[in-house]
Design a protein around this motif. Structure first.
Motif, short mmCIF file in Angstrom:
data_model
loop_
_atom_site.label_atom_id
_atom_site.label_comp_id
_atom_site.label_asym_id
_atom_site.label_seq_id
_atom_site.Cartn_x
_atom_site.Cartn_y
_atom_site.Cartn_z
N GLY A 1 0.79 -1.23 0.00
CA GLY A 1 0.00 0.00 0.00
C GLY A 1 0.81 1.27 0.00
N ARG A 2 2.08 1.19 -0.38
CA ARG A 2 2.94 2.37 -0.31
C ARG A 2 2.51 3.43 -1.33
N ALA A 3 2.93 4.67 -1.08
CA ALA A 3 2.62 5.76 -1.99
C ALA A 3 3.51 5.68 -3.23
N PRO A 4 3.01 6.08 -4.39
CA PRO A 4 3.84 6.10 -5.59
C PRO A 4 4.96 7.14 -5.46
N THR A 5 6.05 6.88 -6.11
CA THR A 5 7.12 7.87 -6.22
C THR A 5 6.71 8.92 -7.25
N PRO A 6 7.39 10.07 -7.28
CA PRO A 6 7.10 11.06 -8.33
C PRO A 6 7.21 10.47 -9.74
N GLU A 7 8.19 9.59 -9.95
CA GLU A 7 8.35 8.97 -11.26
C GLU A 7 7.18 8.04 -11.59
N GLU A 8 6.69 7.32 -10.58
CA GLU A 8 5.55 6.42 -10.80
C GLU A 8 4.27 7.22 -11.07
N TYR A 9 4.11 8.32 -10.37
CA TYR A 9 2.97 9.19 -10.70
C TYR A 9 3.06 9.66 -12.14
N ALA A 10 4.23 10.14 -12.53
CA ALA A 10 4.40 10.69 -13.87
C ALA A 10 4.10 9.64 -14.94
N GLU A 11 4.45 8.38 -14.66
CA GLU A 11 4.24 7.32 -15.62
C GLU A 11 2.76 7.07 -15.89
N LEU A 12 1.92 7.22 -14.86
CA LEU A 12 0.49 6.88 -15.01
C LEU A 12 -0.41 8.08 -15.21
N GLU A 13 0.09 9.30 -15.03
CA GLU A 13 -0.78 10.46 -15.15
C GLU A 13 -1.40 10.57 -16.54
N ARG A 14 -0.72 10.10 -17.56
CA ARG A 14 -1.27 10.19 -18.92
C ARG A 14 -2.53 9.34 -19.07
N TYR A 15 -2.61 8.23 -18.34
CA TYR A 15 -3.82 7.41 -18.40
C TYR A 15 -4.98 8.13 -17.70
N PHE A 16 -4.67 8.74 -16.57
CA PHE A 16 -5.70 9.52 -15.89
C PHE A 16 -6.18 10.67 -16.78
N ASP A 17 -5.23 11.39 -17.37
CA ASP A 17 -5.59 12.53 -18.21
C ASP A 17 -6.47 12.12 -19.38
N ALA A 18 -6.15 10.98 -19.99
CA ALA A 18 -6.96 10.50 -21.11
C ALA A 18 -8.38 10.17 -20.65
N GLU A 19 -8.50 9.57 -19.48
CA GLU A 19 -9.82 9.23 -18.95
C GLU A 19 -10.60 10.48 -18.62
N LEU A 20 -9.93 11.47 -18.02
CA LEU A 20 -10.62 12.71 -17.69
C LEU A 20 -11.16 13.39 -18.94
N ARG A 21 -10.37 13.42 -20.00
CA ARG A 21 -10.83 14.04 -21.25
C ARG A 21 -12.02 13.27 -21.82
N ALA A 22 -12.01 11.95 -21.67
CA ALA A 22 -13.11 11.15 -22.20
C ALA A 22 -14.40 11.37 -21.41
N ILE A 23 -14.29 11.46 -20.09
CA ILE A 23 -15.48 11.71 -19.26
C ILE A 23 -16.04 13.11 -19.54
N ASN A 24 -15.15 14.10 -19.62
CA ASN A 24 -15.54 15.47 -19.96
C ASN A 24 -16.55 16.03 -18.95
N ALA A 25 -16.26 15.82 -17.66
CA ALA A 25 -17.13 16.33 -16.60
C ALA A 25 -17.05 17.85 -16.51
#
Length: 210
Positions: A102-126
Motif C-alpha cells: 500500500g505504499r505511496a507512488p514515487t514522483p516517477e511512478e505518478y508521472a508514468e500513469l498520469e497520462r492514463y488519468f488525463d486520457a480518462e478525464l478528457r473522455a469523461i468530460n465532466a
C-alpha cells in the motif's frame, strides 16, 4: 456528446503497466461510475483512498469510505459500500495501480500513469472536478487551470473552494482524516450549492475566466 458504454468499471479499457505482488489485491483500481457524469471525484492512489481488494475507488480505507459517504449524502451514490452505484459521478485516481504494501507512488511512478488519468478525464468530460488530497489537487490545478502558480497548496484553505479552470470548475477536498470542525459541512454545502445552480454552464464560463 454522450459516451455509449454500459461498463461501470474501466469504461474506456485503460491498460496501464502494472505488476501486483501482494496476494488477494487488485493490480489496479480503475475509474468507476457514470461515464457521462458531470461530477468527477479524483483521488491520489489506492493505498490511501482504497480499493486494493474491492477494485472500486473510495472503498476500504478511512479516507475512501468517508469520501464515498459524503457523496452518498449528496445523493450521488446508492447501493452497497463495496459495490456502489454512482449516478452523475465518476471516481478515479491519479495513480490507479496498486503498489506493494500500500505504499505511496514515487514522483516517477505518478508521472508514468498520469497520462492514463488525463486520457480518462478528457473522455469523461465532466463539468466539476473534485480532487481529494494534496497530490490530486496539485495535479488538477496544474493541468486544468491557470491558477496553480497563484495558489499555495494549503489544503485547509483550498478545501471546498471553487476555482475556475480551463473548461472546468475545480473544488478541492481535504483528506477526510484531516478534517476539522466544519470541514465536512463546508464541502457538502458547496456541492449542494453547485447542484442547485445552473452548473452545466460551467464549461463556457470557466473557459473564459480560467
Amino acid at each position: 456528446m454522450k459516451n455509449v458504454t454500459d461498463r461501470t468499471s474501466n469504461p474506456f479499457g485503460m491498460r496501464p503497466p502494472f505488476e501486483r505482488q501482494d496476494a488477494g489485491k487488485q493490480p489496479a483500481v480503475f475509474g468507476y461510475g457514470d461515464a457521462n457524469a458531470d461530477f468527477q471525484v479524483i483521488g491520489g492512489h489506492p493505498g490511501v483512498h482504497g480499493g486494493e481488494t474491492t477494485g472500486v475507488p473510495f472503498t476500504e480505507t478511512d479516507d475512501g469510505t468517508a469520501v464515498q459517504q459524503l457523496f452518498r449524502d449528496a445523493e450521488f451514490v446508492t447501493g452497497p459500500t463495496n459495490d456502489p452505484r454512482l449516478e452523475n459521478l465518476f471516481a478515479d485516481y491519479i495513480h490507479m495501480c496498486s503498489l506493494p504494501d500500500g505504499r505511496a507512488p514515487t514522483p516517477e511512478e505518478y508521472a508514468e500513469l498520469e497520462r492514463y488519468f488525463d486520457a480518462e478525464l478528457r473522455a469523461i468530460n465532466a463539468h466539476i472536478l473534485l480532487p481529494v488530497g494534496e497530490r490530486a489537487t496539485d495535479h488538477v490545478l496544474g493541468e486544468y487551470t491557470t491558477q496553480r502558480g497563484k495558489l499555495d497548496l494549503e489544503m485547509d484553505a483550498l478545501h471546498a473552494s471553487e476555482i475556475r479552470g480551463r473548461g472546468f470548475l475545480v473544488v478541492p477536498i481535504r483528506n477526510p482524516t484531516e478534517w476539522t470542525d466544519g470541514d465536512r459541512d463546508a464541502i457538502l454545502e458547496t456541492i449542494e450549492s453547485i447542484l442547485a445552480s445552473d452548473y452545466r454552464q460551467t464549461k463556457g464560463v470557466a473557459t473564459t475566466v480560467g
